[in-house]
Design a protein around this motif. Structure first.
Motif, PDB file in Angstrom:
ATOM      1  N   LEU A 569      89.901  35.819  60.363  1.00  0.00           N
ATOM      2  CA  LEU A 569      90.345  35.982  58.974  1.00  0.00           C
ATOM      3  C   LEU A 569      89.239  36.580  58.116  1.00  0.00           C
ATOM      4  O   LEU A 569      89.488  37.431  57.250  1.00  0.00           O
ATOM      5  CB  LEU A 569      90.788  34.629  58.402  1.00  0.00           C
ATOM      6  N   ASN A 570      88.011  36.129  58.357  1.00  0.00           N
ATOM      7  CA  ASN A 570      86.886  36.677  57.595  1.00  0.00           C
ATOM      8  C   ASN A 570      86.701  38.164  57.871  1.00  0.00           C
ATOM      9  O   ASN A 570      86.469  38.957  56.948  1.00  0.00           O
ATOM     10  CB  ASN A 570      85.609  35.932  57.949  1.00  0.00           C
ATOM     11  N   ASN A 571      86.799  38.570  59.130  1.00  0.00           N
ATOM     12  CA  ASN A 571      86.515  39.957  59.489  1.00  0.00           C
ATOM     13  C   ASN A 571      87.571  40.921  58.981  1.00  0.00           C
ATOM     14  O   ASN A 571      87.277  42.088  58.706  1.00  0.00           O
ATOM     15  CB  ASN A 571      86.368  40.094  61.004  1.00  0.00           C
ATOM     16  N   ILE A 572      88.812  40.446  58.869  1.00  0.00           N
ATOM     17  CA  ILE A 572      89.850  41.292  58.275  1.00  0.00           C
ATOM     18  C   ILE A 572      89.462  41.652  56.839  1.00  0.00           C
ATOM     19  O   ILE A 572      89.639  42.789  56.383  1.00  0.00           O
ATOM     20  CB  ILE A 572      91.213  40.573  58.313  1.00  0.00           C
ATOM     21  N   ILE A 573      88.898  40.671  56.137  1.00  0.00           N
ATOM     22  CA  ILE A 573      88.420  40.916  54.770  1.00  0.00           C
ATOM     23  C   ILE A 573      87.096  41.666  54.788  1.00  0.00           C
ATOM     24  O   ILE A 573      86.846  42.550  53.960  1.00  0.00           O
ATOM     25  CB  ILE A 573      88.270  39.579  54.013  1.00  0.00           C
ATOM     26  N   GLU A 574      86.237  41.334  55.760  1.00  0.00           N
ATOM     27  CA  GLU A 574      84.902  41.939  55.846  1.00  0.00           C
ATOM     28  C   GLU A 574      84.973  43.454  55.992  1.00  0.00           C
ATOM     29  O   GLU A 574      84.193  44.195  55.372  1.00  0.00           O
ATOM     30  CB  GLU A 574      84.149  41.336  57.024  1.00  0.00           C
ATOM     31  N   ILE A 575      85.902  43.934  56.823  1.00  0.00           N
ATOM     32  CA  ILE A 575      86.034  45.378  57.027  1.00  0.00           C
ATOM     33  C   ILE A 575      86.303  46.072  55.705  1.00  0.00           C
ATOM     34  O   ILE A 575      85.679  47.090  55.364  1.00  0.00           O
ATOM     35  CB  ILE A 575      87.149  45.678  58.040  1.00  0.00           C
ATOM     36  N   ARG A 576      87.238  45.536  54.932  1.00  0.00           N
ATOM     37  CA  ARG A 576      87.616  46.187  53.673  1.00  0.00           C
ATOM     38  C   ARG A 576      86.565  45.970  52.585  1.00  0.00           C
ATOM     39  O   ARG A 576      86.364  46.844  51.747  1.00  0.00           O
ATOM     40  CB  ARG A 576      88.985  45.661  53.197  1.00  0.00           C
ATOM     41  N   SER A 577      85.891  44.808  52.604  1.00  0.00           N
ATOM     42  CA  SER A 577      84.850  44.591  51.590  1.00  0.00           C
ATOM     43  C   SER A 577      83.649  45.491  51.837  1.00  0.00           C
ATOM     44  O   SER A 577      83.055  46.021  50.895  1.00  0.00           O
ATOM     45  CB  SER A 577      84.425  43.115  51.575  1.00  0.00           C
ATOM     46  N   ASP A 578      83.293  45.684  53.107  1.00  0.00           N
ATOM     47  CA  ASP A 578      82.209  46.620  53.424  1.00  0.00           C
ATOM     48  C   ASP A 578      82.608  48.048  53.071  1.00  0.00           C
ATOM     49  O   ASP A 578      81.786  48.835  52.582  1.00  0.00           O
ATOM     50  CB  ASP A 578      81.851  46.532  54.910  1.00  0.00           C
ATOM     51  N   ALA A 579      83.870  48.398  53.328  1.00  0.00           N
ATOM     52  CA  ALA A 579      84.364  49.726  52.961  1.00  0.00           C
ATOM     53  C   ALA A 579      84.356  49.896  51.446  1.00  0.00           C
ATOM     54  O   ALA A 579      83.955  50.950  50.923  1.00  0.00           O
ATOM     55  CB  ALA A 579      85.769  49.928  53.514  1.00  0.00           C
ATOM     56  N   PHE A 580      84.793  48.864  50.727  1.00  0.00           N
ATOM     57  CA  PHE A 580      84.786  48.887  49.258  1.00  0.00           C
ATOM     58  C   PHE A 580      83.371  49.086  48.727  1.00  0.00           C
ATOM     59  O   PHE A 580      83.138  49.858  47.794  1.00  0.00           O
ATOM     60  CB  PHE A 580      85.383  47.581  48.739  1.00  0.00           C
TER      61      PHE A 580
END
Length: 700
Positions: A569-580
């Motif tokens: 669950l964290n990594n699903i968010i992590e990918i987009r937060s790093d992209a952001f």
């Protein structure tokens, strides 16, 4: 930064420049004000700028770079670099320099750097200038090279500018053959050097990557815009996230079955531990194959020898001819580095790790003492946890400073080597920092319930705090900076209007100035805004965060089977937060070409080996083996655990050996291109020089 106006005399210009560059850096604080190299990806596609305007505007300005670029006989002109100066920033008072080049020069530079491009007939091979028409898209100057490739080539050309005898700037003296720009960057004369964002490409990435939460990552577009190194990180993170689905599902099943009695729980944990070990091995081997595919696709497989790479800007040494290239380069003997590494760095690191262990053990003992009290005061209950958190934070900050200092003193020639040794230093500390408390609870206190609670708290806290720290905080800081810049812009515009005799009501608006048209630009432009953005500090912190998470999943998830689910669950968010973070808050980094994820692969493989020992030890220490085989003696249980450990390690290494690191189709493509190259060489007629040729040599 005082910049002379076009109408300023040469003498006045020199005096203005002395205000910036004269004096000693250490005593007078000179060189603190510096210009910016602003590299525009849009400008690279255009032709040579106006040379006359540049020379008149900068006449008498004694900056070595300005002289170097405007000198007709300079190496910069010879290799096709051109420079544009649009205007001095009116808000910040800094001067931007835009570097450009032509498509023809890019073609020649591509061969020099060994860039790999796709052939019209299929396959990927190193670009050859003489055979340029055989490559797909070589007749389209706007599309043949990606913006990331153009940036890399411009950066290589800039870094390849070398001093001639007698070059100096203030008290900075250059050695003949020394790289100019890296020296000026290290001295603070050049403040920043970065490419501008392309708004069209960035908008496309925000739509297809940042906002596309459950869609496949556009890895090729990421590679084209940010370079191979960043794209490789996101490819690894995406694959790791997909692979977490299996242990997450099995962890949920194990979690619910564990509530059906001790016997069921023990057997579930046993199989879950073995699964985690095999899963980690298969994931790391699968990633090797995937990274090989990506490296071939992105043209970074079989990178040039390290000996041919340029040294990093902060590399120090005595200048002498290179044994390989013959060019003047800094040389630092390896024996000096080894003496410092083993006599200074190693003892300091071991002592630092000892301090970490001792400090944390004292905090744990403090916690045990408080827990042993019958009715401790409420503040005292939280005191050990607060002390541990403060201790970890202080030690982490100070150790990072020590690690960077030691790594700088070891003076590595290449940036990649520098980063690899820094990874080893920091990973060693982070391993103790992240896992020592869990090891203490698991093997000293032997409290599985407390281990589960501690692991869950660490996972959730680190994930929430990490995402806020990486994405939200920089976003807010950048918005505050932009707000301050807008206030400065409004103030500067008001002063400029008053100076030119204009008022807000429009009176005096017909007055004219004799300012050159080509030097009139808006008060705030893209380059000035982006120069205030934070710099992207490489993929190091992102990999380190995922490395610790990977350790939580493979080491102790038997105590908390839902660890993989939390990580997923964290990594699903992590990918987009790093992209952001990359697409919103930070300056655009220069693209870097890498073949794989480097030392991080080795670090995770070591973690996989440690996971075997930890998981099987948890079975023995946690009482599962005793309950599963109640008739066994203590000696028998120890022998069983040791035998299982060796058996599992043997299976692990056998699986790793059996799976090829490079997919067969990639090997076939490489072999096919090599065969075609050899056939082409056979078909190329050799033309030996005749005796009539004055350049011919006669062998006696």
């Amino acid at each position: 930064m005082p910049i002379p106006d076009r109408r300023t005399s040469g003498k006045e210009a020199k005096n203005a420049a002395k205000d910036v560059f004269s004096g000693d850096k250490g005593e007078e604080g000179a060189f603190q004000k510096a210009g910016k190299f602003v590299l525009s990806s849009k400008l690279w596609e255009h032709s040579t700028p106006s040379k006359t305007t540049l020379q008149e505007y900068c006449k008498g300005f004694p900056w070595l770079l300005m002289w170097h670029y405007t000198n007709d006989s300079s190496e910069a002109r010879a290799q096709g670099l051109h420079l544009q100066v649009h205007a001095v920033y009116r808000v910040s008072g800094q001067m931007p320099f835009y570097l450009t080049s032509s498509f023809e020069v890019f073609l020649q530079q591509a061969e020099k750097l060994g860039l790999k491009k796709k052939l019209r007939t299929g396959g990927i091979t190193e670009f050859k200038y003489e055979e340029r028409m055989t490559y797909e898209g070589s007749d389209d100057p706007t599309a043949f090279f990606t913006s990331g490739e153009r940036q890399s080539m411009i950066l290589e050309m800039v870094n390849d500018l070398r001093a001639v005898q007698g070059d100096e700037l203030g008290k900075i003296k250059f050695v003949e053959g020394q790289q100019i720009v890296p020296k000026l960057l290290s001295e603070g004369v050049v403040e920043k050097m970065f490419p501008l964002h392309n708004h069209d490409d960035l908008a496309k990435l925000r739509k297809n990557w940042v906002s596309a939460f459950f869609k496949k990552q556009p890895l090729d577009e990421i590679c084209q815009y940010f370079g191979v190194k960043i794209a490789m990180y996101f490819a690894w993170l995406g694959m790791y996230t997909k692979w977490l689905v299996a242990p997450a599902i099995l962890g949920i099943i194990t979690f619910f079955l564990s509530n059906r009695g001790e016997a069921t729980r023990d057997w579930c944990i046993f199989f879950f531990n073995i699964f985690n070990i095999v899963w980690a091995t298969l994931f790391l081997e699968a990633w090797k194959r995937k990274s090989a595919e990506l490296a071939y696709k992105w043209g970074t497989m079989d990178m040039p020898s390290d000996a041919l790479k340029e040294p990093r800007p902060l590399f120090r040494g005595d200048y002498q001819p290179s044994e390989i290239t013959g060019r003047i380069e800094a040389h630092y003997p390896s024996w000096k580095r080894n003496i410092f590494r083993y006599c200074v760095s190693l003892p300091v690191i071991l002592a630092s790790l000892g301090v970490v262990c001792l400090s944390m053990l004292l905090c744990f003992e403090f916690q045990r003492w408080v827990d042993g009290m019958e009715n401790p005061p409420k503040p005292l209950k939280f005191a050990p946890k607060v002390a541990l958190a403060v201790c970890i934070g202080l030690l982490d900050d100070n150790y990072k400073k020590v690690a960077y200092y030691l790594n700088d003193k070891e003076n590595y020639r290449l940036q990649e080597t520098y980063e690899n040794h820094l990874i080893i230093k920091l990973v060693s500390f982070q391993f103790f920092n992240a896992f020592l408390a869990l090891f203490y609870i698991a093997f000293f206190i032997r409290d599985m319930d407390r281990l589960k609670t501690q692991l869950a708290a660490l996972l959730i806290t680190k994930q929430v705090v990490g995402n806020v720290k990486e994405a939200l905080v920089p976003f807010v800081k950048q918005k505050v900076k932009e707000w301050k810049l807008k206030k400065q812009e409004a103030k500067a515009k008001k002063e400029l209007d008053e100076k030119e005799g204009k008022s807000k009501t429009g009176s005096g608006g017909n007055e004219k100035t004799d300012k050159p048209k080509e030097l009139e630009t808006p008060l705030m432009n893209q380059a000035e805004i982006e120069s205030t953005m934070a710099e992207y500090e490489d993929t190091f912190e992102d990999y380190l965060e995922m490395f610790i998470q990977f350790g939580y999943v493979v080491l102790f998830s038997s105590a908390f089977p839902l660890a993989a689910l939390c990580a997923l669950l964290n990594n699903i968010i992590e990918i987009r937060s790093d992209a952001f973070k990359l697409c919103t808050n930070l300056r655009r980094p220069f693209g870097e070409r890498v073949e794989n994820i480097g030392t991080w692969q080795d670090a995770m493989e070591v973690m996989g080996v440690i996971a075997v020992m930890v998981n099987l030890a948890l079975l023995g220490m946690g009482g599962s083996v005793q309950r599963m085989f109640p008739n066994m003696t203590v000696t028998d249980r120890i022998i069983l655990i040791v035998v299982l450990e060796h058996l599992v390690l043997g299976i692990k290494f056998a699986v790793a050996y059996a799976i090829p690191d490079i997919p067969e189709w990639v090997e076939n493509e490489i072999a096919k291109m090599e065969f075609q190259r050899r056939e082409a060489l056979k078909g190329t007629p050799s033309t030996p020089k005749t005796p009539k040729d004055p350049k011919a040599h006669t062998l006696v």
